[in-house]
Every structure is written in C-alpha cells, then in structure tokens.
Design an enzyme around this catalytic site. Structure first.
Site, PDB file in Angstrom:
ATOM      1  N   HIS A  28       0.944  -1.298  -0.061  1.00 57.64           N
ATOM      2  CA  HIS A  28      -0.095   0.193  -0.120  1.00 57.64           C
ATOM      3  C   HIS A  28       0.938   1.326  -0.066  1.00 57.64           C
ATOM      4  O   HIS A  28       0.928   1.925   0.872  1.00 57.64           O
ATOM      5  CB  HIS A  28      -0.875   0.094   1.256  1.00 57.64           C
ATOM      6  CG  HIS A  28      -1.730  -0.915   1.372  1.00 57.64           C
ATOM      7  ND1 HIS A  28      -1.438  -2.427   1.367  1.00 57.64           N
ATOM      8  CD2 HIS A  28      -3.256  -1.009   1.073  1.00 57.64           C
ATOM      9  CE1 HIS A  28      -2.599  -3.098   1.316  1.00 57.64           C
ATOM     10  NE2 HIS A  28      -3.833  -2.440   1.079  1.00 57.64           N
ATOM     11  N   SER A  31      -0.999   4.796   0.367  1.00 55.90           N
ATOM     12  CA  SER A  31      -1.517   5.124   1.754  1.00 55.90           C
ATOM     13  C   SER A  31      -0.444   5.443   2.547  1.00 55.90           C
ATOM     14  O   SER A  31      -0.559   6.274   3.544  1.00 55.90           O
ATOM     15  CB  SER A  31      -2.299   3.949   2.288  1.00 55.90           C
ATOM     16  OG  SER A  31      -3.412   3.497   1.568  1.00 55.90           O
ATOM     17  N   HIS A  68      -2.134  -1.310   7.173  1.00 50.90           N
ATOM     18  CA  HIS A  68      -1.717  -1.565   5.615  1.00 50.90           C
ATOM     19  C   HIS A  68      -0.451  -0.716   5.093  1.00 50.90           C
ATOM     20  O   HIS A  68      -0.076  -0.948   4.137  1.00 50.90           O
ATOM     21  CB  HIS A  68      -2.849  -1.304   4.827  1.00 50.90           C
ATOM     22  CG  HIS A  68      -3.597  -0.186   4.774  1.00 50.90           C
ATOM     23  ND1 HIS A  68      -4.724   0.161   6.069  1.00 50.90           N
ATOM     24  CD2 HIS A  68      -3.696   0.885   3.960  1.00 50.90           C
ATOM     25  CE1 HIS A  68      -5.098   1.450   5.630  1.00 50.90           C
ATOM     26  NE2 HIS A  68      -4.607   1.890   4.584  1.00 50.90           N
ATOM     27  N   GLY A 115      -4.274  -4.131  11.359  1.00 45.07           N
ATOM     28  CA  GLY A 115      -4.747  -4.432   9.920  1.00 45.07           C
ATOM     29  C   GLY A 115      -6.212  -4.626   9.769  1.00 45.07           C
ATOM     30  O   GLY A 115      -6.769  -4.435   8.526  1.00 45.07           O
ATOM     31  N   SER A 116      -6.741  -5.202  10.856  1.00 46.59           N
ATOM     32  CA  SER A 116      -8.090  -5.078  10.917  1.00 46.59           C
ATOM     33  C   SER A 116      -8.519  -3.653  11.606  1.00 46.59           C
ATOM     34  O   SER A 116      -8.360  -3.361  12.574  1.00 46.59           O
ATOM     35  CB  SER A 116      -8.685  -6.244  11.723  1.00 46.59           C
ATOM     36  OG  SER A 116     -10.408  -6.006  12.018  1.00 46.59           O
ATOM     37  N   ARG A 308     -19.295 -18.266  39.214  1.00 50.60           N
ATOM     38  CA  ARG A 308     -18.972 -17.074  39.151  1.00 50.60           C
ATOM     39  C   ARG A 308     -18.543 -16.286  40.437  1.00 50.60           C
ATOM     40  O   ARG A 308     -17.811 -15.362  40.475  1.00 50.60           O
ATOM     41  CB  ARG A 308     -20.146 -16.089  38.472  1.00 50.60           C
ATOM     42  CG  ARG A 308     -21.351 -16.143  39.164  1.00 50.60           C
ATOM     43  CD  ARG A 308     -22.353 -15.268  38.634  1.00 50.60           C
ATOM     44  NE  ARG A 308     -23.775 -15.408  39.434  1.00 50.60           N
ATOM     45  CZ  ARG A 308     -24.649 -14.472  39.231  1.00 50.60           C
ATOM     46  NH1 ARG A 308     -24.462 -13.113  38.655  1.00 50.60           N
ATOM     47  NH2 ARG A 308     -25.729 -14.518  39.875  1.00 50.60           N
ATOM     48  N   GLU A 356     -17.914  -3.651  24.550  1.00 45.93           N
ATOM     49  CA  GLU A 356     -16.897  -4.919  24.543  1.00 45.93           C
ATOM     50  C   GLU A 356     -15.758  -4.964  23.899  1.00 45.93           C
ATOM     51  O   GLU A 356     -14.835  -5.478  23.898  1.00 45.93           O
ATOM     52  CB  GLU A 356     -17.963  -6.119  24.311  1.00 45.93           C
ATOM     53  CG  GLU A 356     -18.925  -6.558  25.358  1.00 45.93           C
ATOM     54  CD  GLU A 356     -20.086  -5.638  25.470  1.00 45.93           C
ATOM     55  OE1 GLU A 356     -20.806  -5.701  26.212  1.00 45.93           O
ATOM     56  OE2 GLU A 356     -20.310  -4.827  24.291  1.00 45.93           O
ATOM     57  N   HIS A 405     -22.675 -16.231  32.858  1.00 46.35           N
ATOM     58  CA  HIS A 405     -23.924 -16.262  32.417  1.00 46.35           C
ATOM     59  C   HIS A 405     -24.086 -17.356  31.247  1.00 46.35           C
ATOM     60  O   HIS A 405     -24.601 -16.835  30.096  1.00 46.35           O
ATOM     61  CB  HIS A 405     -24.699 -15.109  31.973  1.00 46.35           C
ATOM     62  CG  HIS A 405     -24.961 -14.220  33.335  1.00 46.35           C
ATOM     63  ND1 HIS A 405     -24.069 -14.074  34.311  1.00 46.35           N
ATOM     64  CD2 HIS A 405     -26.018 -13.777  33.968  1.00 46.35           C
ATOM     65  CE1 HIS A 405     -24.533 -13.347  35.268  1.00 46.35           C
ATOM     66  NE2 HIS A 405     -25.917 -13.241  35.025  1.00 46.35           N
ATOM     67  N   ASP A 413     -33.904 -15.249  31.390  1.00 43.89           N
ATOM     68  CA  ASP A 413     -33.448 -14.135  30.558  1.00 43.89           C
ATOM     69  C   ASP A 413     -33.604 -14.557  29.255  1.00 43.89           C
ATOM     70  O   ASP A 413     -33.772 -13.321  28.331  1.00 43.89           O
ATOM     71  CB  ASP A 413     -32.068 -13.771  30.922  1.00 43.89           C
ATOM     72  CG  ASP A 413     -31.966 -12.911  32.121  1.00 43.89           C
ATOM     73  OD1 ASP A 413     -33.044 -12.365  32.673  1.00 43.89           O
ATOM     74  OD2 ASP A 413     -30.713 -12.869  32.636  1.00 43.89           O
TER      75      ASP A 413
END
Length: 615
Positions: A28, A31, A68, A115-116, A308, A356, A405, A413
């Site tokens: 690349h 870029s 990249h 890269g992601s 837990r 998350e 859980h 739930d």
C-alpha cells in the site's frame, strides 16, 4: 531538523515506501505516501524512544492503526537506523520480519497487531490507561489512524472512553487522505465533520495541512501542551502525494505504483537521511512487583456455590498475591463478580462500560505494557469483540477473558443473554486455552492457573449455584480432566463440563440403580483436551456420550471428537447439546428441554446401551 530537512525526510519515507512495495510486487504505497510527512515530523521532533530498549518504561508508544501503511513504518525504522536497506526490500517475502501488516511477534518496536481497521485507537486507549493510572512514567501514546477506519464503531467506543477518562497522554493523528479502498470516504476532506465528532466526546481537535511540516510540528507541540483531555490532529493529506500519476486518484489502493522508477525520480530519488530519535527521560517502573502467598478461597464439599462467585473471590485473592493483575469489566461487575476485585484493589480495576470492543482492546493495551489483565462480561457479549480477540492472538497478547451467564442454565433471561457459541468461538482462536469449571474450588484453581499461561485464555462461568464436588486441595492441570465415576463394568462414558457435570453424576447414579455402569469424565479443560483419558475411555467402554450447555457445533463434542483426529479408529460418539432455540424458562426447565439434564443423559445412555446389546 529544520523545515527543509523535515520535508526531505518525508520524501525519503515516500521513496522507500514505493521501493519496498515495488520489490514485493504488492503493498500500500499510496496510503503510506499520504502520511509520510506526519510520521517524519513525529519521528524527528516529538517521539521519545530508545530503539535499543523497546521496553524502556518512559518510551513513548506508537501505534500504526492504519496497519496496511506498513511500508511507511518500515521506512521510518530504516531512517531511525534499526533496519538496513536490504531488509527493507524483503518486505512481504517469506521469512521476513517486515510483514504486510506489522506484528509484535516479529518486531519488538510494534505495540500491537493492526490491519483489521478500527483497532489501533482502542488498543492505544488501553496503553494510555496503563500509562496514566498504572505505569505513571510520563510516556505519551501516539496513534496514526486512517480516515476510512473512522467509520468503525470501535473507534468511537475508544473516543468516548478516552474523553471520559481525560487521557491527555493520548494523541491521535488522522491521515485524512479522502480515498478509501474503492473510492471516496464518507466525509472526504471535510475535517470539520470529524472534528465535531471528536469534540462531542471531549477531545481537543487540531486541523492542519498534512503536508506542511511546520504546521504539523506546531500541532504536535500544542497536543503535548494540552492537559486534561486527549488530542486529535486531523491532517488533510493527498493519497499518493508527490507522484502525479497516482496523487489523489482513485483505483490505486493496495497496489505498487505502475512505474516505480519514474515515481522515485519524480520524488527526487533515493535518500539516506538518518534520524536521531529523542531519547526518553530517565524513569523507573513504578509498579510494585512484590508478591505474596496466594490464598485462594476454599469451599466445603456439598456447599452450593456459583462458579462466578468463586471467580470473583479468586480474582481478588490473585490481585492480592500479584500486583501486576488488573481487572476490567463491561458494566456487569455485579453479575460477573469482578466487583470483588474492584472493592479489594480499586486502583487496578477499570470500568469499560457496555463497550465490549474497547473492553478487550484495553486488556490488549495493558498486556502490551506488561500487565496481566482479566476482562469479564457475559459470555454472549464477547461475540461483539471477537475480531479484537482474533487480532490479540495475532499480536501474541496474553490476556484472560472470563464469560459469565453461559448456556441455557441462566434461565428466564432467554437466548439473547445465553452464551451458546463461546466455546466454539474461543476454541477457534490460535493458541488459545479454554476452561470450563464445574464447581467453586475448581474455578478458583483455574483462575490462578490462567495467570501462568500464554496467549488467549478463556474461562466460562455459570450464573446459578452448583454443588462443590472437589476439595480445596485438588489440583486441576490445564489439559487435564477428572474421572469421577469408573468401574470395570462401564458400558459407556459420559463426558461433561461445567453445569452438566452434576447432571452427569446424577444420571450415573440413576443408571447404576438400574444396573448400568457408566464412566463420568469432567472435561474442565476444553482446549487443550485430555486426549489420553478420552482415548482410554473409548477403548475401555466403547462409546462416548458428550453433554454440553452449548450449541452442538464447535463445543465440547467437537473437542472430544478432535482427540481422535490422528487417524486412529473413531469410537462411537453421541452428542447431547442445545439444538433448539431456547425461550424463557427456569434453569432446570431449560436443561430438561434441551435434553442435557440428568433425565436426558440417563435416557440417552440407556438407549445407547440397548442399541449396543442389540448390535
């Protein structure tokens, strides 16, 4: 360096990006060319880094979020004198350290694999949190982002968290070059559109011409002088800057330049400038590395304790014994029980709220700085952050993830809260360890064992109380199992884990009353799996029956099947799992409906034994 020298350094980085990509026949370069001036000024004037001591406690940390653009990073390493020109031209070749996207597995100066897109800033937030609250040596965290990745929600999870935490040791640099992979980005060169978004999250924003080295220099200086809030430098740049055939033109993303020789000549030819990067200030790591004897919680046989709850108590105990342990949670600490750690060690607890991706990214960032993170949320919600888990594995990151859980056993739930894919998800991660304890003492031991492992470690905990079947002195080696029922008359083997272990024991007792002996194995280590015990059970009993509170695909059953994937004869293997979409019901009703309670196990075992007799 003066203005002219900085401009020349930028051109050198462009030329070397073109050369590296041309030698590889891929990459690349365009870029990389847009951000060359941004990195040149940072490298020459503002970064404080000892390349001979990448773990120096006061080193600034640099994250190339637009991974990249690795030719630019490698060109900078050449300018800093840590790689030779010959190595630069091995870019993307087999065996080379200079991969298509940089990873810390190959290069000691890389903080995290990227890269992601959309991951560098969240991980940078984790590093900055460590710097501000744990390391406290004054290092700054620089993150170079591309404008395309600002479409990722994870970037805005990071932006909000950094603003909320007032991370004034974090500077994001956005290379706004207008063009993505297939055409223009959403906002093009509208710097104000990006500024409004960052400002809304409490950032100071600085807008500059990304090819004016003096303006970049001033912006970085202002960023470093800012207190109480993170800073983003929004730089208007041109993709492929300096080469008329590709500058600000579509259709050249991810390709070497069509005429590299002509492009290099247009950029002024190769250069051999060397940069003396500023040294970090003298500093010592302030973390307390003293350890104490680990005093895990102890539970009596026959007690009813949720795993837990045992996890929370064990984690707090581990935090007392080891000062490098940190805990992170996604605003469910009263459910995951990380609140126990927060009460005991508030200075090492980090609330990431319901974000998350940022939760896992922060853990990765802290691990990069040498801390030992345990990050927790509901097992189901780790699916949101799976790409971060995958990239953490590529980084070689050592993080502990704990999902509570799990399964239909959570009860009323309903399916949105039930982790029914998590074992498959984590088993698929390269080099991962997957653990699923069935009682409190086993949980406590495995929480401690995780701290000594490498790679991604996942522990699955349960919501409801389960009977304590092991004593507090019992050992649970990773990769092992426990055979809880066994005789020479065993007709089959039931393999269970977690909440299905007491159900399997109850089923074995029922079957024994009917004259049917079955072996029961607690396969608490789902990965790596105890192949020796499973193979011996198959040889001695002829049939394996797996039972799991998880979907049939990728979980315990597949882990057991994998023990026979070396070409030897595969035993008869029957799997009980959650095969229908659950609704809302009491925990015992859920297990029964799925056919994974004691009655379901006993019925399946009788059928298998009868079929074996008929055959």
């Amino acid at each position: 360096m003066n203005t002219a020298e900085l401009a020349e350094l930028g051109q050198q980085l462009r030329v070397d990006s073109v050369r590296a990509s041309d030698a590889a026949g891929s990459g690349h370069p365009t870029s990389s060319m847009s951000a060359a001036d941004l990195l040149a000024v940072l490298l020459a004037h503002h970064l404080r880094y000892d390349f001979e001591r990448p773990e120096h406690p006061a080193n600034d940390r640099f994250v190339l979020s637009k991974g990249h653009a690795s030719p630019l990073l490698y060109a900078a390493y050449k300018a800093a004198g840590v790689i030779e020109d010959g190595e630069l031209l091995t870019f993307r070749r087999i065996g080379s350290r200079l991969e298509g996207h940089p990873t810390p597995r190959r290069l000691p100066w890389v903080e995290t694999a990227t890269g992601s897109l959309g991951q560098g800033l969240p991980v940078g937030v984790g590093i900055a949190l460590a710097g501000k609250h744990l390391d406290r040596t004054g290092y700054r965290v620089w993150v170079l982002c591309g404008d395309s990745e600002l479409a990722e929600g994870s970037v805005w999870e990071a932006a909000e968290h950094a603003g909320y935490e007032g991370l004034d040791n974090l500077i994001a640099i956005v290379d706004v070059n207008r063009l993505g992979q297939r055409g223009p980005t959403r906002h093009g060169h509208d710097l104000d559109a990006y500024a409004r978004r960052f400002e809304a999250f409490g950032w100071r924003t600085l807008e500059v011409d990304g090819h004016d080295v003096d303006a970049i220099d001033r912006a970085y200086g202002e960023a470093l002088a800012t207190d109480g809030q993170p800073v983003v430098v929004l730089a208007r740049t041109l993709k492929g800057k300096g080469v008329a055939a590709v500058e600000d033109r579509e259709g050249h993303h991810g390709k070497p330049l069509p005429d590299a020789e002509q492009a290099i000549a247009e950029l002024g030819g190769p250069r051999d400038l060397h940069v003396r990067v500023n040294e970090p200030p003298a500093a010592a790591a302030l973390r307390d590395l003293t350890t104490e004897v680990l005093r895990l919680p102890r539970y009596g046989k026959g007690d009813e304790v949720a795993t837990r709850d045992a996890f929370g108590a064990a984690l707090a105990a581990l935090g007392t014994a080891r000062r490098d342990v940190v805990a992170l949670d996604g605003e469910v600490g009263d459910s995951t029980r990380t609140e126990e750690f927060a009460k005991a060690h508030p200075e090492r607890f980090f609330e990431c709220y319901i974000a998350e991706q940022q939760l896992v990214a922060a853990a990765v960032g802290m691990a990069a700085r040498g801390w030992l993170p345990y990050a927790s949320t509901f097992a189901a919600f780790f699916t949101r952050a799976y790409d971060f888990v995958r990239m953490a594995s590529i980084s070689g990151s050592g993080i502990n993830l704990v999902g509570s859980h799990a399964g239909v056993a959570i009860g009323q739930d309903g399916p949105s809260q039930m982790g029914l894919e998590d074992l498959a998800m984590f088993r698929a991660v390269y080099g991962s360890t997957v653990l699923y304890p069935c009682d409190a003492n086993q949980t406590a031991r495995l929480v401690a064992a995780m701290s000594g492992l490498d790679g991604i470690r996942y522990l699955r905990t349960s919501r409801g109380k389960t009977p304590v079947i092991y004593g507090p002195e019992e050992e649970f080696p990773v990769g092992g199992s426990k055979t809880l029922r066994s005789s020479e008359e065993d007709r089959l083997t039931v393999v269970a884990a977690g909440v299905t272990v007491p159900e399997a024991l109850a089923a074995a007792d029922r079957l024994a009353e009917d004259g049917v002996r079955v072996r029961v194995i607690d396969l608490y280590s789902v990965k790596p799996v105890d192949t020796d015990t499973l193979r011996r059970a198959a040889e001695e009993t002829g049939c394996l029956l797996t039972v799991e509170d998880h979907h049939a695909e990728g979980g315990l059953g597949d882990a057991v099947a994998g023990a026979f994937a070396d070409g030897r004869p595969v035993p008869r293997l029957v799997r009980l799992a959650v095969r229908a979409m659950p609704g809302s019901a009491a925990p015992d009703e859920q297990l029964h409906a799925a056919g994974i309670d004691a009655l379901g196990i006993a019925a399946a075992a009788k059928l298998l034994v009868e079929e074996a007799i008929v055959r």
